[in-house]
Design a protein around this motif. Structure first.
Motif, PDB file in Angstrom:
ATOM      1  N   ASN A 123      10.077 -24.968  12.125  1.00 43.55           N
ATOM      2  CA  ASN A 123      11.212 -25.870  11.941  1.00 43.55           C
ATOM      3  C   ASN A 123      11.441 -26.629  13.252  1.00 43.55           C
ATOM      4  OD1 ASN A 123      12.614 -24.089  13.583  1.00 43.55           O
ATOM      5  ND2 ASN A 123      13.711 -23.121  11.925  1.00 43.55           N
ATOM      6  N   THR A 124      12.436 -27.499  13.283  1.00 47.09           N
ATOM      7  CA  THR A 124      12.657 -28.363  14.444  1.00 47.09           C
ATOM      8  C   THR A 124      12.948 -27.558  15.705  1.00 47.09           C
ATOM      9  OG1 THR A 124      13.550 -30.026  12.948  1.00 47.09           O
ATOM     10  CG2 THR A 124      14.006 -30.325  15.282  1.00 47.09           C
ATOM     11  N   PHE A 125      13.783 -26.534  15.592  1.00 48.53           N
ATOM     12  CA  PHE A 125      14.130 -25.719  16.764  1.00 48.53           C
ATOM     13  C   PHE A 125      12.891 -25.031  17.333  1.00 48.53           C
ATOM     14  CE2 PHE A 125      15.423 -21.690  18.698  1.00 48.53           C
ATOM     15  CZ  PHE A 125      16.238 -22.173  19.716  1.00 48.53           C
ATOM     16  N   ASP A 126      11.998 -24.553  16.458  1.00 47.35           N
ATOM     17  CA  ASP A 126      10.777 -23.891  16.924  1.00 47.35           C
ATOM     18  C   ASP A 126       9.921 -24.843  17.752  1.00 47.35           C
ATOM     19  OD1 ASP A 126      11.561 -21.663  15.493  1.00 47.35           O
ATOM     20  OD2 ASP A 126      10.369 -22.203  13.741  1.00 47.35           O
ATOM     21  N   ILE A 161      10.915 -27.550  19.358  1.00 43.70           N
ATOM     22  CA  ILE A 161      11.613 -27.860  20.616  1.00 43.70           C
ATOM     23  C   ILE A 161      11.467 -26.697  21.594  1.00 43.70           C
ATOM     24  CG2 ILE A 161      13.898 -28.235  21.651  1.00 43.70           C
ATOM     25  CD1 ILE A 161      14.611 -29.820  19.099  1.00 43.70           C
ATOM     26  N   LEU A 162      11.641 -25.478  21.113  1.00 44.39           N
ATOM     27  CA  LEU A 162      11.515 -24.292  21.962  1.00 44.39           C
ATOM     28  C   LEU A 162      10.108 -24.183  22.537  1.00 44.39           C
ATOM     29  CD1 LEU A 162      12.938 -21.629  22.899  1.00 44.39           C
ATOM     30  CD2 LEU A 162      11.902 -20.569  20.898  1.00 44.39           C
ATOM     31  N   THR A 194       9.392 -26.956  25.059  1.00 47.78           N
ATOM     32  CA  THR A 194      10.073 -26.684  26.328  1.00 47.78           C
ATOM     33  C   THR A 194       9.319 -25.633  27.132  1.00 47.78           C
ATOM     34  OG1 THR A 194      12.192 -27.217  25.298  1.00 47.78           O
ATOM     35  CG2 THR A 194      12.263 -25.982  27.357  1.00 47.78           C
ATOM     36  N   THR A 254       7.305 -18.304  24.606  1.00 41.99           N
ATOM     37  CA  THR A 254       7.771 -19.151  23.509  1.00 41.99           C
ATOM     38  C   THR A 254       6.726 -19.232  22.395  1.00 41.99           C
ATOM     39  OG1 THR A 254       7.003 -21.131  24.667  1.00 41.99           O
ATOM     40  CG2 THR A 254       9.324 -20.519  24.929  1.00 41.99           C
ATOM     41  N   VAL A 259       7.476 -18.201  18.353  1.00 39.31           N
ATOM     42  CA  VAL A 259       7.280 -19.078  17.204  1.00 39.31           C
ATOM     43  C   VAL A 259       6.006 -18.750  16.423  1.00 39.31           C
ATOM     44  CG1 VAL A 259       8.612 -20.950  18.225  1.00 39.31           C
ATOM     45  CG2 VAL A 259       6.126 -20.909  18.524  1.00 39.31           C
ATOM     46  N   THR A 279      12.745 -15.444  14.041  1.00 34.87           N
ATOM     47  CA  THR A 279      13.573 -15.163  12.861  1.00 34.87           C
ATOM     48  C   THR A 279      13.719 -13.663  12.647  1.00 34.87           C
ATOM     49  OG1 THR A 279      12.770 -17.204  11.877  1.00 34.87           O
ATOM     50  CG2 THR A 279      13.831 -15.653  10.407  1.00 34.87           C
ATOM     51  N   LYS A 311      16.170 -12.357  15.277  1.00 30.90           N
ATOM     52  CA  LYS A 311      17.546 -12.720  14.910  1.00 30.90           C
ATOM     53  C   LYS A 311      18.075 -11.823  13.789  1.00 30.90           C
ATOM     54  CE  LYS A 311      17.161 -17.668  15.634  1.00 30.90           C
ATOM     55  NZ  LYS A 311      17.300 -18.954  14.964  1.00 30.90           N
TER      56      LYS A 311
END
Length: 105
Positions: free
Chosen positions: A21-24, A26-27, A30, A60, A64, A75, A78
């Motif tokens: 997903n988008t957050f993955d 970006i993470l 980064t 990271t 992911v 996930t 979390k």
């Protein structure tokens, strides 16, 4: 006879490449960016500094990394944290005759 095509997992259509997903992204981006910056800044001729420099990208990447039944390790982590830190309420009903409602006639 008509054949129907039913997708096995429609959630994958909402993810990039069927996995992220988008957050993955970006993470991971980064982490890779920080690793590249550290490779330029730190003296990587020694193994310890080379490991320090690539560790953000590796960490990271591990978070992911796709695994079965979840879309990635982040996930799972979390869900584990939520499970152990949230209040669990299990209401036991049991199989008791006294719990059944009597029909009023």
């Amino acid at each position: 006879m008509e054949n129907y095509l039913i997708p096995a997992n429609t959630k994958k259509g909402m993810l990039y490449f069927g996995v992220f997903n988008t957050f993955d992204l970006i993470l991971f981006g980064t982490g890779i960016g920080i690793s590249l910056l550290l490779l330029v800044i730190l003296p990587v001729d020694e193994l310890v500094w080379a490991l320090v420099a690539v560790s953000p990208g590796l960490i990271t990447g591990f978070l992911v990394f796709p695994i079965p039944n979840y879309h990635n390790v982040l996930t799972v982590i979390k869900n584990i944290i939520t499970f152990f830190t949230s209040r669990q309420q299990f209401v036991w009903k049991g199989w008791c005759v006294m719990d059944e409602q009597e029909d009023s006639k």
